[in-house]
Write a protein that holds these residues in place. Structure first.
Motif, PDB file in Angstrom:
ATOM      1  N   LEU A   1     -42.265  19.594  32.214  1.00  0.00           N
ATOM      2  CA  LEU A   1     -41.988  18.247  32.723  1.00  0.00           C
ATOM      3  C   LEU A   1     -43.258  17.414  32.689  1.00  0.00           C
ATOM      4  O   LEU A   1     -43.255  16.268  32.237  1.00  0.00           O
ATOM      5  CB  LEU A   1     -41.412  18.313  34.140  1.00  0.00           C
ATOM      6  CG  LEU A   1     -39.959  18.753  34.254  1.00  0.00           C
ATOM      7  CD1 LEU A   1     -39.631  19.116  35.701  1.00  0.00           C
ATOM      8  CD2 LEU A   1     -39.011  17.674  33.741  1.00  0.00           C
ATOM      9  N   ASN A   2     -44.352  17.978  33.178  1.00  0.00           N
ATOM     10  CA  ASN A   2     -45.640  17.268  33.169  1.00  0.00           C
ATOM     11  C   ASN A   2     -46.034  16.891  31.746  1.00  0.00           C
ATOM     12  O   ASN A   2     -46.455  15.757  31.497  1.00  0.00           O
ATOM     13  CB  ASN A   2     -46.744  18.132  33.792  1.00  0.00           C
ATOM     14  CG  ASN A   2     -46.666  18.203  35.301  1.00  0.00           C
ATOM     15  OD1 ASN A   2     -46.154  17.310  35.957  1.00  0.00           O
ATOM     16  ND2 ASN A   2     -47.172  19.285  35.859  1.00  0.00           N
TER      17      ASN A   2
ATOM     18  N   ARG B   1     -38.596  17.844  42.262  1.00  0.00           N
ATOM     19  CA  ARG B   1     -37.181  17.453  42.216  1.00  0.00           C
ATOM     20  C   ARG B   1     -37.029  16.034  41.677  1.00  0.00           C
ATOM     21  O   ARG B   1     -36.104  15.746  40.915  1.00  0.00           O
ATOM     22  CB  ARG B   1     -36.545  17.596  43.596  1.00  0.00           C
ATOM     23  CG  ARG B   1     -36.314  19.063  43.980  1.00  0.00           C
ATOM     24  CD  ARG B   1     -35.503  19.217  45.255  1.00  0.00           C
ATOM     25  NE  ARG B   1     -36.204  18.731  46.431  1.00  0.00           N
ATOM     26  CZ  ARG B   1     -37.081  19.435  47.145  1.00  0.00           C
ATOM     27  NH1 ARG B   1     -37.350  20.678  46.790  1.00  0.00           N
ATOM     28  NH2 ARG B   1     -37.672  18.922  48.192  1.00  0.00           N
ATOM     29  N   ALA B   2     -37.958  15.148  42.053  1.00  0.00           N
ATOM     30  CA  ALA B   2     -37.913  13.773  41.538  1.00  0.00           C
ATOM     31  C   ALA B   2     -38.147  13.770  40.030  1.00  0.00           C
ATOM     32  O   ALA B   2     -37.488  13.028  39.292  1.00  0.00           O
ATOM     33  CB  ALA B   2     -38.955  12.905  42.247  1.00  0.00           C
ATOM     34  N   ALA B   3     -39.062  14.605  39.548  1.00  0.00           N
ATOM     35  CA  ALA B   3     -39.328  14.697  38.115  1.00  0.00           C
ATOM     36  C   ALA B   3     -38.101  15.240  37.378  1.00  0.00           C
ATOM     37  O   ALA B   3     -37.751  14.755  36.304  1.00  0.00           O
ATOM     38  CB  ALA B   3     -40.543  15.587  37.854  1.00  0.00           C
ATOM     39  N   ILE B   4     -37.450  16.224  37.976  1.00  0.00           N
ATOM     40  CA  ILE B   4     -36.238  16.770  37.368  1.00  0.00           C
ATOM     41  C   ILE B   4     -35.165  15.694  37.292  1.00  0.00           C
ATOM     42  O   ILE B   4     -34.530  15.516  36.244  1.00  0.00           O
ATOM     43  CB  ILE B   4     -35.727  17.995  38.159  1.00  0.00           C
ATOM     44  CG1 ILE B   4     -36.699  19.168  37.995  1.00  0.00           C
ATOM     45  CG2 ILE B   4     -34.318  18.386  37.703  1.00  0.00           C
ATOM     46  CD1 ILE B   4     -36.432  20.335  38.937  1.00  0.00           C
TER      47      ILE B   4
ATOM     48  N   PRO C   1     -33.679  22.777  39.789  1.00  0.00           N
ATOM     49  CA  PRO C   1     -34.209  23.530  38.657  1.00  0.00           C
ATOM     50  C   PRO C   1     -33.181  24.572  38.198  1.00  0.00           C
ATOM     51  O   PRO C   1     -32.461  25.152  39.008  1.00  0.00           O
ATOM     52  CB  PRO C   1     -35.446  24.223  39.220  1.00  0.00           C
ATOM     53  CG  PRO C   1     -35.253  24.257  40.701  1.00  0.00           C
ATOM     54  CD  PRO C   1     -34.379  23.088  41.042  1.00  0.00           C
ATOM     55  N   SER C   2     -33.120  24.777  36.882  1.00  0.00           N
ATOM     56  CA  SER C   2     -32.199  25.787  36.347  1.00  0.00           C
ATOM     57  C   SER C   2     -32.727  26.286  35.007  1.00  0.00           C
ATOM     58  O   SER C   2     -33.576  25.642  34.378  1.00  0.00           O
ATOM     59  CB  SER C   2     -30.811  25.187  36.157  1.00  0.00           C
ATOM     60  OG  SER C   2     -30.836  24.223  35.122  1.00  0.00           O
ATOM     61  N   LYS C   3     -32.176  27.395  34.582  1.00  0.00           N
ATOM     62  CA  LYS C   3     -32.558  27.938  33.273  1.00  0.00           C
ATOM     63  C   LYS C   3     -32.115  26.987  32.163  1.00  0.00           C
ATOM     64  O   LYS C   3     -32.808  26.837  31.169  1.00  0.00           O
ATOM     65  CB  LYS C   3     -31.960  29.323  33.077  1.00  0.00           C
ATOM     66  CG  LYS C   3     -32.605  30.355  33.966  1.00  0.00           C
ATOM     67  CD  LYS C   3     -32.060  31.737  33.721  1.00  0.00           C
ATOM     68  CE  LYS C   3     -32.654  32.688  34.740  1.00  0.00           C
ATOM     69  NZ  LYS C   3     -33.012  33.957  34.197  1.00  0.00           N
ATOM     70  N   ALA C   4     -30.959  26.359  32.329  1.00  0.00           N
ATOM     71  CA  ALA C   4     -30.476  25.428  31.318  1.00  0.00           C
ATOM     72  C   ALA C   4     -31.419  24.228  31.203  1.00  0.00           C
ATOM     73  O   ALA C   4     -31.698  23.750  30.090  1.00  0.00           O
ATOM     74  CB  ALA C   4     -29.065  24.949  31.668  1.00  0.00           C
ATOM     75  N   LEU C   5     -31.917  23.761  32.323  1.00  0.00           N
ATOM     76  CA  LEU C   5     -32.869  22.637  32.307  1.00  0.00           C
ATOM     77  C   LEU C   5     -34.152  23.067  31.589  1.00  0.00           C
ATOM     78  O   LEU C   5     -34.660  22.329  30.738  1.00  0.00           O
ATOM     79  CB  LEU C   5     -33.178  22.196  33.740  1.00  0.00           C
ATOM     80  CG  LEU C   5     -34.130  21.018  33.875  1.00  0.00           C
ATOM     81  CD1 LEU C   5     -33.484  19.743  33.361  1.00  0.00           C
ATOM     82  CD2 LEU C   5     -34.527  20.835  35.327  1.00  0.00           C
ATOM     83  N   LEU C   6     -34.655  24.228  31.913  1.00  0.00           N
ATOM     84  CA  LEU C   6     -35.845  24.741  31.254  1.00  0.00           C
ATOM     85  C   LEU C   6     -35.613  24.852  29.752  1.00  0.00           C
ATOM     86  O   LEU C   6     -36.462  24.422  28.959  1.00  0.00           O
ATOM     87  CB  LEU C   6     -36.226  26.114  31.845  1.00  0.00           C
ATOM     88  CG  LEU C   6     -37.445  26.798  31.246  1.00  0.00           C
ATOM     89  CD1 LEU C   6     -38.706  25.959  31.393  1.00  0.00           C
ATOM     90  CD2 LEU C   6     -37.646  28.164  31.890  1.00  0.00           C
TER      91      LEU C   6
ATOM     92  N   ALA D   1     -43.931  13.476  36.172  1.00  0.00           N
ATOM     93  CA  ALA D   1     -44.928  14.014  37.103  1.00  0.00           C
ATOM     94  C   ALA D   1     -44.294  15.003  38.078  1.00  0.00           C
ATOM     95  O   ALA D   1     -43.757  14.625  39.113  1.00  0.00           O
ATOM     96  CB  ALA D   1     -45.600  12.880  37.856  1.00  0.00           C
ATOM     97  N   ALA D   2     -44.369  16.295  37.719  1.00  0.00           N
ATOM     98  CA  ALA D   2     -43.779  17.354  38.540  1.00  0.00           C
ATOM     99  C   ALA D   2     -44.794  17.988  39.488  1.00  0.00           C
ATOM    100  O   ALA D   2     -44.449  18.878  40.250  1.00  0.00           O
ATOM    101  CB  ALA D   2     -43.170  18.422  37.644  1.00  0.00           C
TER     102      ALA D   2
END
Length: 57
Positions: free
Chosen positions: A11-12, A30-33, A48-53, A17-18
């Motif tokens: 994300l960074n 959470r805001a960055a997500i 956060p999730s594996k799918a997001l990653l 900005a995570a």
């Protein structure tokens, strides 16, 4: 965990900005997500999730 650290770092790296990639997802993370999800047209959850990653590459 390593996955959460990787999520924060990715994300960074993409301009969301995570915070410090320490594996602890706080309000900044959470805001960055949420911002990332919104930018990609995903449902905005802030969770956060594996799918997001995986979507971050």
């Amino acid at each position: 965990t390593r996955e959460r650290q990787a999520l924060q770092q990715r994300l960074n790296d993409r301009g969301f900005a995570a915070g410090n990639p320490d594996g602890v997802i706080g309000e900044k993370g959470r805001a960055a997500i949420r911002a990332y999800e919104q930018s990609r047209g995903f449902p905005v959850t802030g969770v956060p999730s594996k799918a997001l990653l995986a979507s971050l590459g």
